[in-house]
Design a protein around this motif. Structure first.
Motif, PDB file in Angstrom:
ATOM      1  N   SER A  97      -8.871 -13.523   9.065  1.00 23.58           N
ATOM      2  CA  SER A  97      -9.201 -13.118  10.428  1.00 23.58           C
ATOM      3  C   SER A  97     -10.703 -13.219  10.651  1.00 23.58           C
ATOM      4  O   SER A  97     -11.500 -13.043   9.731  1.00 23.58           O
ATOM      5  N   ILE A  98     -11.077 -13.506  11.871  1.00 22.95           N
ATOM      6  CA  ILE A  98     -12.479 -13.590  12.249  1.00 22.95           C
ATOM      7  C   ILE A  98     -12.697 -12.749  13.503  1.00 22.95           C
ATOM      8  O   ILE A  98     -11.738 -12.352  14.168  1.00 22.95           O
ATOM      9  N   THR A  99     -13.970 -12.461  13.809  1.00 16.96           N
ATOM     10  CA  THR A  99     -14.296 -11.658  14.979  1.00 16.96           C
ATOM     11  C   THR A  99     -15.152 -12.476  15.926  1.00 16.96           C
ATOM     12  O   THR A  99     -16.176 -13.033  15.527  1.00 16.96           O
ATOM     13  N   GLN A 100     -14.749 -12.545  17.183  1.00 16.85           N
ATOM     14  CA  GLN A 100     -15.462 -13.320  18.184  1.00 16.85           C
ATOM     15  C   GLN A 100     -16.564 -12.485  18.844  1.00 16.85           C
ATOM     16  O   GLN A 100     -16.662 -11.279  18.637  1.00 16.85           O
ATOM     17  N   LEU A 101     -17.378 -13.158  19.674  1.00 15.85           N
ATOM     18  CA  LEU A 101     -18.557 -12.529  20.257  1.00 15.85           C
ATOM     19  C   LEU A 101     -18.237 -11.397  21.228  1.00 15.85           C
ATOM     20  O   LEU A 101     -19.088 -10.556  21.498  1.00 15.85           O
ATOM     21  N   ASN A 102     -17.009 -11.377  21.763  1.00 12.23           N
ATOM     22  CA  ASN A 102     -16.681 -10.330  22.739  1.00 12.23           C
ATOM     23  C   ASN A 102     -16.255  -9.021  22.083  1.00 12.23           C
ATOM     24  O   ASN A 102     -15.683  -8.142  22.722  1.00 12.23           O
ATOM     25  N   CYS A 103     -16.553  -8.871  20.798  1.00 12.41           N
ATOM     26  CA  CYS A 103     -16.214  -7.647  20.065  1.00 12.41           C
ATOM     27  C   CYS A 103     -17.003  -6.463  20.632  1.00 12.41           C
ATOM     28  O   CYS A 103     -18.225  -6.534  20.817  1.00 12.41           O
ATOM     29  N   ALA A 162     -10.425  -4.870   4.484  1.00 11.01           N
ATOM     30  CA  ALA A 162     -11.123  -6.151   4.524  1.00 11.01           C
ATOM     31  C   ALA A 162     -12.181  -6.196   5.617  1.00 11.01           C
ATOM     32  O   ALA A 162     -13.052  -7.070   5.597  1.00 11.01           O
ATOM     33  N   ARG A 163     -12.106  -5.271   6.569  1.00  7.43           N
ATOM     34  CA  ARG A 163     -13.054  -5.275   7.692  1.00  7.43           C
ATOM     35  C   ARG A 163     -14.039  -4.117   7.560  1.00  7.43           C
ATOM     36  O   ARG A 163     -13.668  -3.001   7.185  1.00  7.43           O
ATOM     37  N   SER A 164     -15.293  -4.387   7.886  1.00  5.63           N
ATOM     38  CA  SER A 164     -16.323  -3.351   7.817  1.00  5.63           C
ATOM     39  C   SER A 164     -17.345  -3.573   8.921  1.00  5.63           C
ATOM     40  O   SER A 164     -17.501  -4.688   9.434  1.00  5.63           O
ATOM     41  N   HIS A 165     -18.038  -2.492   9.274  1.00  3.68           N
ATOM     42  CA  HIS A 165     -19.056  -2.580  10.320  1.00  3.68           C
ATOM     43  C   HIS A 165     -20.427  -2.763   9.671  1.00  3.68           C
ATOM     44  O   HIS A 165     -20.857  -1.948   8.861  1.00  3.68           O
ATOM     45  N   GLN A 166     -21.089  -3.851  10.026  1.00  3.00           N
ATOM     46  CA  GLN A 166     -22.415  -4.151   9.506  1.00  3.00           C
ATOM     47  C   GLN A 166     -23.392  -4.255  10.670  1.00  3.00           C
ATOM     48  O   GLN A 166     -23.007  -4.180  11.839  1.00  3.00           O
ATOM     49  N   GLU A 167     -24.675  -4.433  10.365  1.00  2.00           N
ATOM     50  CA  GLU A 167     -25.687  -4.545  11.412  1.00  2.00           C
ATOM     51  C   GLU A 167     -25.416  -5.734  12.333  1.00  2.00           C
ATOM     52  O   GLU A 167     -25.734  -5.704  13.520  1.00  2.00           O
ATOM     53  N   THR A 168     -24.824  -6.763  11.762  1.00  4.73           N
ATOM     54  CA  THR A 168     -24.537  -7.966  12.545  1.00  4.73           C
ATOM     55  C   THR A 168     -23.227  -7.869  13.313  1.00  4.73           C
ATOM     56  O   THR A 168     -22.879  -8.770  14.078  1.00  4.73           O
ATOM     57  N   GLY A 169     -22.481  -6.800  13.105  1.00 11.29           N
ATOM     58  CA  GLY A 169     -21.194  -6.632  13.781  1.00 11.29           C
ATOM     59  C   GLY A 169     -20.079  -6.404  12.779  1.00 11.29           C
ATOM     60  O   GLY A 169     -20.310  -5.977  11.643  1.00 11.29           O
ATOM     61  N   ILE A 170     -18.842  -6.687  13.172  1.00 11.48           N
ATOM     62  CA  ILE A 170     -17.689  -6.528  12.296  1.00 11.48           C
ATOM     63  C   ILE A 170     -17.592  -7.748  11.375  1.00 11.48           C
ATOM     64  O   ILE A 170     -17.506  -8.880  11.842  1.00 11.48           O
ATOM     65  N   GLU A 171     -17.610  -7.503  10.081  1.00 12.52           N
ATOM     66  CA  GLU A 171     -17.503  -8.581   9.113  1.00 12.52           C
ATOM     67  C   GLU A 171     -16.191  -8.467   8.343  1.00 12.52           C
ATOM     68  O   GLU A 171     -15.654  -7.370   8.153  1.00 12.52           O
ATOM     69  N   ALA A 220     -10.841  -9.704  20.470  1.00  8.70           N
ATOM     70  CA  ALA A 220     -11.934 -10.347  19.730  1.00  8.70           C
ATOM     71  C   ALA A 220     -11.512 -10.771  18.331  1.00  8.70           C
ATOM     72  O   ALA A 220     -12.136 -11.646  17.733  1.00  8.70           O
ATOM     73  N   ALA A 221     -10.484 -10.151  17.796  1.00  6.44           N
ATOM     74  CA  ALA A 221     -10.006 -10.509  16.461  1.00  6.44           C
ATOM     75  C   ALA A 221      -8.952 -11.600  16.568  1.00  6.44           C
ATOM     76  O   ALA A 221      -8.046 -11.524  17.397  1.00  6.44           O
ATOM     77  N   LYS A 222      -9.088 -12.611  15.742  1.00  9.81           N
ATOM     78  CA  LYS A 222      -8.087 -13.672  15.732  1.00  9.81           C
ATOM     79  C   LYS A 222      -8.058 -14.330  14.364  1.00  9.81           C
ATOM     80  O   LYS A 222      -8.940 -14.104  13.529  1.00  9.81           O
ATOM     81  N   MET A 223      -7.040 -15.154  14.129  1.00 17.23           N
ATOM     82  CA  MET A 223      -6.939 -15.871  12.874  1.00 17.23           C
ATOM     83  C   MET A 223      -7.718 -17.181  12.961  1.00 17.23           C
ATOM     84  O   MET A 223      -7.644 -17.877  13.980  1.00 17.23           O
ATOM     85  N   GLY A 224      -8.454 -17.502  11.904  1.00 14.52           N
ATOM     86  CA  GLY A 224      -9.225 -18.733  11.908  1.00 14.52           C
ATOM     87  C   GLY A 224      -8.352 -19.961  12.030  1.00 14.52           C
ATOM     88  O   GLY A 224      -8.672 -20.915  12.734  1.00 14.52           O
ATOM     89  N   ASN A 225      -7.211 -19.948  11.376  1.00 10.81           N
ATOM     90  CA  ASN A 225      -6.275 -21.066  11.426  1.00 10.81           C
ATOM     91  C   ASN A 225      -4.861 -20.516  11.310  1.00 10.81           C
ATOM     92  O   ASN A 225      -4.555 -19.779  10.369  1.00 10.81           O
ATOM     93  N   THR A 226      -4.009 -20.836  12.241  1.00  6.63           N
ATOM     94  CA  THR A 226      -2.641 -20.291  12.240  1.00  6.63           C
ATOM     95  C   THR A 226      -1.666 -21.118  11.417  1.00  6.63           C
ATOM     96  O   THR A 226      -0.572 -20.662  11.097  1.00  6.63           O
ATOM     97  N   PHE A 227      -2.029 -22.349  11.062  1.00  7.35           N
ATOM     98  CA  PHE A 227      -1.168 -23.224  10.269  1.00  7.35           C
ATOM     99  C   PHE A 227       0.258 -23.285  10.823  1.00  7.35           C
ATOM    100  O   PHE A 227       1.240 -23.173  10.093  1.00  7.35           O
TER     101      PHE A 227
END
Length: 235
Positions: free
Chosen positions: A31-37, A51-60, A80-87
């Motif tokens: 999963s990845i986080t887009q700019l509209n987070c 697997a997800r944590s809050h960092q200075e740069t946002g959700i990683e 804002a959360a989505k899968m990088g590739n759904t295959f």
């Protein structure tokens, strides 16, 4: 098959950790986080794998810990959360695959949705026996998790003259995301919907498949297809 009993999913997790340490990364199914987070942290608290944590740069997202269960995608209020590739496992892709099969096979009876966690990777390494005829009665479509299936995806095959839909998920004690619980609730609600429009609720069914048990899976598919042959097409 590992002689020590290590599952392939554990091997893959270790491999992802090695690749991360080497500086290699790619979208994959992580999963990845887009700019509209909005940084509401709902996804951080909901992730069962931490697997997800809050960092200075946002959700990683830690790609080694992420198991692609999709819970973060479901709970994110901003989308804002989505899968990088759904295959091939997105709503539109699964619907298109089901429709293509039903429209191209005259003897098509059922669509079988198989959970990635119980169907892959064990069954992928040892495929189910091929049908004696190319005009198969059912098609197996792999989704990321039984709990991520949507009602509209399960209903779509009936619009293309499917006789039934079978959903396979992990057993109660083996599911790491409680996806099987969500899948069972969805099927129960779908059965009520079908019954309300005078369609036999047995045309949708959910089964539990232990990882790699291809014999049981095949037997349950055969039983379901035989049931559909008894019920006949929807009139």
């Amino acid at each position: 098959a590992c002689s020590s009993g290590v599952t392939l999913t554990e091997v893959f997790t270790d491999a992802k950790e090695d690749l991360k340490e080497m500086g290699l990364k790619g979208p994959g199914t992580t999963s990845i986080t887009q700019l509209n987070c909005a940084r509401c942290l709902i996804c951080v608290g909901a992730c069962p794998h931490e697997a997800r944590s809050h960092q200075e740069t946002g959700i990683e997202v830690d790609p080694a810990k992420c198991q692609s269960c999709g819970i973060c995608v479901e709970v994110c209020p901003a989308g804002a959360a989505k899968m990088g590739n759904t295959f091939g496992t997105s709503r539109d892709e699964l619907t298109e695959k089901a429709n293509n099969f039903l429209n191209s096979h005259s003897s098509a009876r059922a669509i079988v949705f198989a959970c990635n966690w119980s169907y892959y990777p064990d069954l992928q390494a040892s495929q189910l026996p091929e049908s004696e005829t190319k005009d198969n009665t059912y098609e197996i479509l792999v989704n990321m998790c039984g709990g991520r299936l949507e009602t509209q995806v399960l209903m779509a095959p009936f619009l293309n003259n499917a006789w039934g839909v079978l959903v396979a998920c992990c057993p109660e004690d083996d599911c790491e995301h409680k996806g099987n619980v969500r899948a069972k609730k969805m099927i129960a609600n779908l059965k009520k919907t079908l019954e309300s429009v005078q369609i036999d609720p047995e045309r949708v069914h959910v089964v539990e498949i232990p990882a790699g048990d291809k014999s049981l899976f095949q037997a349950l598919i055969d039983t379901f297809v035989a049931k559909m042959d008894t019920l006949g097409p929807i009139r």
